[in-house]
Design an enzyme around this catalytic site. Structure first.
Site, PDB file in Angstrom:
ATOM      1  N   SER A 153       0.826  -1.207   0.000  1.00 37.67           N
ATOM      2  CA  SER A 153       0.000   0.000   0.000  1.00 37.67           C
ATOM      3  C   SER A 153       0.862   1.259   0.000  1.00 37.67           C
ATOM      4  CB  SER A 153      -0.908   0.019   1.226  1.00 37.67           C
ATOM      5  OG  SER A 153      -1.735  -1.119   1.246  1.00 37.67           O
TER       6      SER A 153
HETATM    7  N1  SAH Z   1      -0.938  -4.787   4.192  1.00 38.65           N
HETATM    8  C1  SAH Z   1      -0.216  -4.770   2.926  1.00 38.65           C
HETATM    9  C2  SAH Z   1      -1.123  -4.601   1.746  1.00 38.65           C
HETATM   10  C3  SAH Z   1      -1.283  -5.867   1.050  1.00 38.65           C
HETATM   11  S1  SAH Z   1      -2.341  -5.837  -0.364  1.00 38.65           S
HETATM   12  C4  SAH Z   1       0.880  -3.732   2.977  1.00 38.65           C
HETATM   13  O1  SAH Z   1       1.490  -3.590   4.007  1.00 38.65           O
HETATM   14  O2  SAH Z   1       1.185  -3.087   1.991  1.00 38.65           O
HETATM   15  C5  SAH Z   1      -3.709  -6.768   0.237  1.00 38.65           C
HETATM   16  C6  SAH Z   1      -3.447  -8.183   0.626  1.00 38.65           C
HETATM   17  O3  SAH Z   1      -4.696  -8.734   1.025  1.00 38.65           O
HETATM   18  C7  SAH Z   1      -2.919  -9.084  -0.480  1.00 38.65           C
HETATM   19  O4  SAH Z   1      -1.710  -9.657  -0.091  1.00 38.65           O
HETATM   20  C8  SAH Z   1      -4.023 -10.134  -0.654  1.00 38.65           C
HETATM   21  O5  SAH Z   1      -3.525 -11.427  -0.953  1.00 38.65           O
HETATM   22  C9  SAH Z   1      -4.665 -10.114   0.716  1.00 38.65           C
HETATM   23  N2  SAH Z   1      -6.030 -10.656   0.769  1.00 38.65           N
HETATM   24  C10 SAH Z   1      -7.034 -10.502  -0.124  1.00 38.65           C
HETATM   25  N3  SAH Z   1      -8.130 -11.195   0.275  1.00 38.65           N
HETATM   26  C11 SAH Z   1      -7.796 -11.797   1.458  1.00 38.65           C
HETATM   27  C12 SAH Z   1      -8.492 -12.663   2.366  1.00 38.65           C
HETATM   28  N4  SAH Z   1      -9.740 -13.070   2.149  1.00 38.65           N
HETATM   29  N5  SAH Z   1      -7.835 -13.089   3.467  1.00 38.65           N
HETATM   30  C13 SAH Z   1      -6.557 -12.705   3.708  1.00 38.65           C
HETATM   31  N6  SAH Z   1      -5.844 -11.899   2.894  1.00 38.65           N
HETATM   32  C14 SAH Z   1      -6.457 -11.441   1.770  1.00 38.65           C
END
Ligand code: SAH
Length: 218
Positions: A69
């Protein structure tokens, strides 16, 4: 200082301090959040080829169609979650590379984070352990149902957008707890859900752009 070892200055205090200044310009006021963002080396959470852009205020790809993000949105979500208070137990849904979990770990006593893509979960795990961050509990699971066995939480952050506000998740909030999450498909908004003794209050905050919340493990 030997720049070959430190990565040509991109890890320098000055580069990070510039990011913090930019976050302030964009309206982040919570000093605890700004300090946490200064503390966590974001360049270690992206591929080496992208490391020189790690302190730009942009989201970056982390493979498997996912992104780390944008720093502003990480800071903003944690600022809203904290609301000026010390956080005790927090749940993050969507660990990704683990960056936001690492920032949360600086301002919360205990962090739970859930990721559905196994290689991302494993990489995040290695990274947090290399940084000696020990107050993060990681789970390889579908976080769309929250993490009932560790509930209630006084904060929940979702890093992926669900089409609608989930009633299952808010039940895992403690009384006095806050949840910050993106909602929507084409058009997405950041929402704050607050729980008090009488029930829940929802506030629409600002337009955002997140990857979709997906169901099941991958
Ligand atoms: N927190 C991260 C952002 C990751 S992007 C950061 O520090 O930048 C969002 C993440 O959510 C992805 O890795 C995706 O695989 C995960 N995600 C999507 N649906 C999900 C679910 N149902 N359970 C767990 N993770 C999920």
């Amino acid at each position: 200082m030997n720049n070959k070892l430190t990565g040509i200055g991109m890890t320098s205090q000055r580069t990070r301090a510039r990011l913090i200044e930019r976050l302030r310009e964009h309206g982040i006021k919570d000093e605890a959040v700004l300090a946490a963002m200064f503390e966590v080396p974001r360049h270690l959470f992206v591929d080496e080829a992208l490391a020189s852009r790690a302190y730009d205020d942009v989201s970056l790809p982390i493979n498997y169609n996912q992104t780390i993000s944008q720093p502003y949105i990480v800071a903003r979500m944690i600022e809203v979650l904290r609301n000026g208070n010390q956080l005790e137990k927090v749940l993050e849904i969507g660990t990704g590379c683990g960056y936001q979990a690492a920032v949360l770990a600086q301002v919360a006593r205990e962090v739970y984070t859930v990721e559905r893509i196994k290689p991302l979960y494993e990489r995040a795990r290695k990274q947090l352990s290399a940084l000696k961050i020990r107050n993060v509990n990681m789970r390889y699971a579908d976080g769309s149902v929250g993490l009932p066995e560790a509930a209630p939480f006084d904060g929940i952050i979702m890093a992926a957008a669900a089409p609608t506000l989930s009633a299952v998740l808010r039940e895992q909030l403690a009384v006095g707890g806050r949840m910050v999450l993106p909602v929507g498909t084409q058009e997405q908004w950041l929402y704050l859900v607050e729980r008090d003794a009488h029930g829940f209050r929802e506030t629409q905050l600002e337009p955002v752009r997140f990857v979709p919340l997906l169901i099941g493990k991958a």
